[in-house]
Design a protein around this motif. Structure first.
Motif, PDB file in Angstrom:
ATOM      1  N   ILE A  25       0.848  -1.204   0.000  1.00  0.00           N
ATOM      2  CA  ILE A  25       0.000   0.000   0.000  1.00  0.00           C
ATOM      3  C   ILE A  25       0.881   1.251   0.000  1.00  0.00           C
ATOM      4  N   LYS A  26       0.329   2.349  -0.464  1.00  0.00           N
ATOM      5  CA  LYS A  26       1.051   3.620  -0.491  1.00  0.00           C
ATOM      6  C   LYS A  26       1.216   4.177   0.922  1.00  0.00           C
ATOM      7  N   GLY A  27       2.227   5.026   1.069  1.00  0.00           N
ATOM      8  CA  GLY A  27       2.459   5.665   2.356  1.00  0.00           C
ATOM      9  C   GLY A  27       1.262   6.461   2.835  1.00  0.00           C
ATOM     10  N   SER A  28       0.486   7.017   1.899  1.00  0.00           N
ATOM     11  CA  SER A  28      -0.717   7.755   2.283  1.00  0.00           C
ATOM     12  C   SER A  28      -1.716   6.833   2.974  1.00  0.00           C
ATOM     13  N   GLN A  29      -1.767   5.568   2.544  1.00  0.00           N
ATOM     14  CA  GLN A  29      -2.652   4.593   3.202  1.00  0.00           C
ATOM     15  C   GLN A  29      -2.090   4.167   4.552  1.00  0.00           C
ATOM     16  N   VAL A  30      -0.766   4.116   4.657  1.00  0.00           N
ATOM     17  CA  VAL A  30      -0.155   3.828   5.960  1.00  0.00           C
ATOM     18  C   VAL A  30      -0.524   4.932   6.945  1.00  0.00           C
ATOM     19  N   ASN A  31      -0.557   6.172   6.471  1.00  0.00           N
ATOM     20  CA  ASN A  31      -0.977   7.273   7.343  1.00  0.00           C
ATOM     21  C   ASN A  31      -2.426   7.097   7.790  1.00  0.00           C
ATOM     22  N   GLU A  32      -3.273   6.571   6.909  1.00  0.00           N
ATOM     23  CA  GLU A  32      -4.651   6.277   7.301  1.00  0.00           C
ATOM     24  C   GLU A  32      -4.675   5.159   8.343  1.00  0.00           C
ATOM     25  N   LEU A  33      -3.787   4.214   8.176  1.00  0.00           N
ATOM     26  CA  LEU A  33      -3.647   3.127   9.158  1.00  0.00           C
ATOM     27  C   LEU A  33      -3.287   3.698  10.528  1.00  0.00           C
ATOM     28  N   VAL A  34      -2.348   4.614  10.544  1.00  0.00           N
ATOM     29  CA  VAL A  34      -1.921   5.235  11.807  1.00  0.00           C
ATOM     30  C   VAL A  34      -3.077   6.026  12.434  1.00  0.00           C
ATOM     31  N   LYS A  35      -3.820   6.743  11.604  1.00  0.00           N
ATOM     32  CA  LYS A  35      -4.991   7.470  12.111  1.00  0.00           C
ATOM     33  C   LYS A  35      -6.005   6.510  12.730  1.00  0.00           C
ATOM     34  N   TYR A  36      -6.180   5.370  12.079  1.00  0.00           N
ATOM     35  CA  TYR A  36      -7.089   4.352  12.611  1.00  0.00           C
ATOM     36  C   TYR A  36      -6.644   3.930  14.006  1.00  0.00           C
ATOM     37  N   LEU A  37      -5.348   3.675  14.174  1.00  0.00           N
ATOM     38  CA  LEU A  37      -4.829   3.262  15.480  1.00  0.00           C
ATOM     39  C   LEU A  37      -5.046   4.341  16.534  1.00  0.00           C
ATOM     40  N   SER A  38      -4.851   5.586  16.148  1.00  0.00           N
ATOM     41  CA  SER A  38      -5.012   6.675  17.120  1.00  0.00           C
ATOM     42  C   SER A  38      -6.460   6.808  17.565  1.00  0.00           C
ATOM     43  N   LYS A  39      -7.386   6.528  16.669  1.00  0.00           N
ATOM     44  CA  LYS A  39      -8.810   6.637  17.010  1.00  0.00           C
ATOM     45  C   LYS A  39      -9.319   5.381  17.720  1.00  0.00           C
ATOM     46  N   ALA A  40      -8.745   4.227  17.373  1.00  0.00           N
ATOM     47  CA  ALA A  40      -9.200   2.976  17.982  1.00  0.00           C
ATOM     48  C   ALA A  40      -8.842   2.911  19.459  1.00  0.00           C
ATOM     49  N   LYS A  41      -7.678   3.483  19.830  1.00  0.00           N
ATOM     50  CA  LYS A  41      -7.234   3.519  21.233  1.00  0.00           C
ATOM     51  C   LYS A  41      -7.178   2.108  21.829  1.00  0.00           C
ATOM     52  N   ARG A  42      -6.696   1.179  21.028  1.00  0.00           N
ATOM     53  CA  ARG A  42      -6.563  -0.205  21.486  1.00  0.00           C
ATOM     54  C   ARG A  42      -5.162  -0.699  21.162  1.00  0.00           C
ATOM     55  N   ALA A  43      -4.753  -1.720  21.881  1.00  0.00           N
ATOM     56  CA  ALA A  43      -3.405  -2.272  21.700  1.00  0.00           C
ATOM     57  C   ALA A  43      -3.391  -3.278  20.549  1.00  0.00           C
ATOM     58  N   HIS A  44      -3.693  -2.787  19.340  1.00  0.00           N
ATOM     59  CA  HIS A  44      -3.579  -3.652  18.169  1.00  0.00           C
ATOM     60  C   HIS A  44      -2.100  -4.000  17.968  1.00  0.00           C
ATOM     61  N   PRO A  45      -1.760  -5.277  17.840  1.00  0.00           N
ATOM     62  CA  PRO A  45      -0.350  -5.661  17.706  1.00  0.00           C
ATOM     63  C   PRO A  45       0.295  -5.084  16.448  1.00  0.00           C
ATOM     64  N   ILE A  46       1.433  -4.438  16.621  1.00  0.00           N
ATOM     65  CA  ILE A  46       2.198  -3.896  15.499  1.00  0.00           C
ATOM     66  C   ILE A  46       3.667  -4.269  15.665  1.00  0.00           C
ATOM     67  N   SER A  47       4.378  -4.299  14.555  1.00  0.00           N
ATOM     68  CA  SER A  47       5.819  -4.525  14.570  1.00  0.00           C
ATOM     69  C   SER A  47       6.443  -3.657  13.490  1.00  0.00           C
ATOM     70  N   LYS A  48       7.585  -3.041  13.816  1.00  0.00           N
ATOM     71  CA  LYS A  48       8.362  -2.153  12.941  1.00  0.00           C
ATOM     72  C   LYS A  48       7.719  -0.777  12.783  1.00  0.00           C
ATOM     73  N   LEU A  49       6.497  -0.594  13.219  1.00  0.00           N
ATOM     74  CA  LEU A  49       5.828   0.707  13.194  1.00  0.00           C
ATOM     75  C   LEU A  49       5.944   1.335  14.580  1.00  0.00           C
ATOM     76  N   HIS A  50       6.238   2.646  14.603  1.00  0.00           N
ATOM     77  CA  HIS A  50       6.375   3.386  15.863  1.00  0.00           C
ATOM     78  C   HIS A  50       5.416   4.571  15.815  1.00  0.00           C
ATOM     79  N   VAL A  51       4.551   4.675  16.831  1.00  0.00           N
ATOM     80  CA  VAL A  51       3.534   5.730  16.877  1.00  0.00           C
ATOM     81  C   VAL A  51       3.537   6.372  18.262  1.00  0.00           C
ATOM     82  N   VAL A  52       3.522   7.708  18.291  1.00  0.00           N
ATOM     83  CA  VAL A  52       3.424   8.459  19.547  1.00  0.00           C
ATOM     84  C   VAL A  52       2.235   9.405  19.445  1.00  0.00           C
ATOM     85  N   LEU A  53       1.353   9.352  20.446  1.00  0.00           N
ATOM     86  CA  LEU A  53       0.193  10.239  20.518  1.00  0.00           C
ATOM     87  C   LEU A  53       0.384  11.243  21.654  1.00  0.00           C
ATOM     88  N   ASN A  54      -0.288  12.387  21.521  1.00  0.00           N
ATOM     89  CA  ASN A  54      -0.285  13.337  22.645  1.00  0.00           C
ATOM     90  C   ASN A  54      -1.460  13.027  23.558  1.00  0.00           C
TER      91      ASN A  54
END
Length: 253
Positions: A145-174
Motif C-alpha cells: 500500500i502507499k504511504g498515504s494509506q499507511v498514514n490512514e492506518l496510523v490514524k485508525y490506530l489513534s482513534k481505535a485507542k486499542r493495543a492492536h499488535p504492530i511490529s516495525k511501526l512506531h507511533v506516539v500520541l499526545n
C-alpha cells in the motif's frame, strides 16, 4: 421397425399417463436432547478413540518454549507484551518467506487486538498454547500500500485507542490522542512510497473496519497460517521474553 415404433409409442403413452402421487407435508416434529454429563459414554466408542485422543494430546502438550511470566492482552493500554510477541513472531517467521518470493522485505506488521484469544501462562509453552491464542484459520498476507494509506492506518490506530499488535511501526500520541510521531523502522513515512504490510486475510478484507488496505498496490498470499507462524516461532525460543515497549505510546502532555 414397425414393432419398435409401436413399442416407443406405448412407452411414451405410459410415461405421460402414469398418475403422480401428490405428497404434502403435514407435520414437523422435533425434540430437544440435552447433552450433559448425565449422558453415559459408549464404551466401545471410547475405546476406539482413546489412542487417537492420547496421541493428539501428547502432541499438543509437548513443550516448545518456556514463559517466565503470564502474559495477557489486557496488560497494557496501547501495546502489550503478548501483542508485541504476536506481531514480532509474524514478522520474524513470514519475512524470509516474502523475501525469498519477491526479493523484498516486509516493512511492518499489523494484527488485531481481538485476534488474541487467550493468555500465555507462566510455565511451558506448548502447541496447545498456540491453538488457544489463535484458534482461527487466518492466514498471513502481505499487502503493498502507499504511504498515504499507511498514514490512514496510523490514524485508525489513534482513534481505535486499542493495543492492536504492530511490529516495525512506531507511533506516539499526545494527551488528546493526536499523532505526534509515526515512522517505520525509524524512518518517517513517505506518502508516495509503497510499503509492504503483513496482516491477516480477515483484516485485509476489511475486518475490524480496517478499510485502508484497499485498493492495494500488490497482494501476496503466503499460504502460512498465523497459528503456524506462532508454532514455528516458539520452536526457535528456549524462553520467550516479550515486553511492553514504546512502539505505540501516548504522552500525558
Amino acid at each position: 421397425m414397425k414393432s419398435q415404433h409401436l413399442l416407443i409409442v406405448l412407452i411414451a403413452f405410459l410415461l405421460f399417463n402414469c398418475k403422480q402421487d401428490a405428497w404434502q407435508l403435514h407435520r414437523i416434529q422435533g425434540a430437544q436432547i440435552n447433552i450433559n454429563d448425565t449422558l453415559q459414554p459408549d464404551a466401545d466408542i471410547e475405546a476406539f478413540i482413546k489412542p487417537y485422543r492420547e496421541h493428539v494430546n501428547r502432541d499438543l502438550d509437548s513443550m516448545l518454549s518456556y514463559a517466565p511470566e503470564t502474559y495477557s492482552k489486557s496488560d497494557g493500554e496501547f501495546n502489550t507484551a503478548i501483542g508485541n510477541l504476536f506481531a514480532d513472531a509474524v514478522y520474524e517467521q513470514s519475512n524470509p518467506v516474502f523475501l525469498k518470493r519477491t526479493g523484498k522485505n516486509i516493512d511492518m506488521v499489523l494484527l488485531n487486538h481481538g485476534g488474541i484469544r487467550a493468555i500465555i501462562s507462566k510455565g511451558p509453552v506448548t502447541a496447545r498454547t498456540a491453538f488457544e491464542i489463535m484458534p482461527f484459520e487466518n492466514s498471513i498476507v502481505v499487502v503493498g500500500i502507499k504511504g498515504s494509506q499507511v498514514n490512514e492506518l496510523v490514524k485508525y490506530l489513534s482513534k481505535a485507542k486499542r493495543a492492536h499488535p504492530i511490529s516495525k511501526l512506531h507511533v506516539v500520541l499526545n494527551k488528546d490522542y493526536e499523532i505526534l510521531e509515526a515512522d517505520i523502522s525509524g524512518v518517517v513515512i513517505d506518502t508516495s512510497k509503497t510499503y509492504y504490510v503483513a496482516t491477516n486475510d480477515y483484516l485485509y478484507s476489511g475486518g475490524d473496519h480496517m478499510t485502508f488496505f484497499q485498493p492495494e498496490e500488490s497482494l501476496d498470499v503466503l499460504d502460512y497460517k498465523i497459528r503456524n507462524a506462532l508454532l514455528d516461532y516458539f520452536k526457535t525460543k528456549d524462553t520467550i521474553n516479550p515486553v511492553i515497549d514504546n512502539r505505540f505510546i501516548k504522552l500525558n502532555k
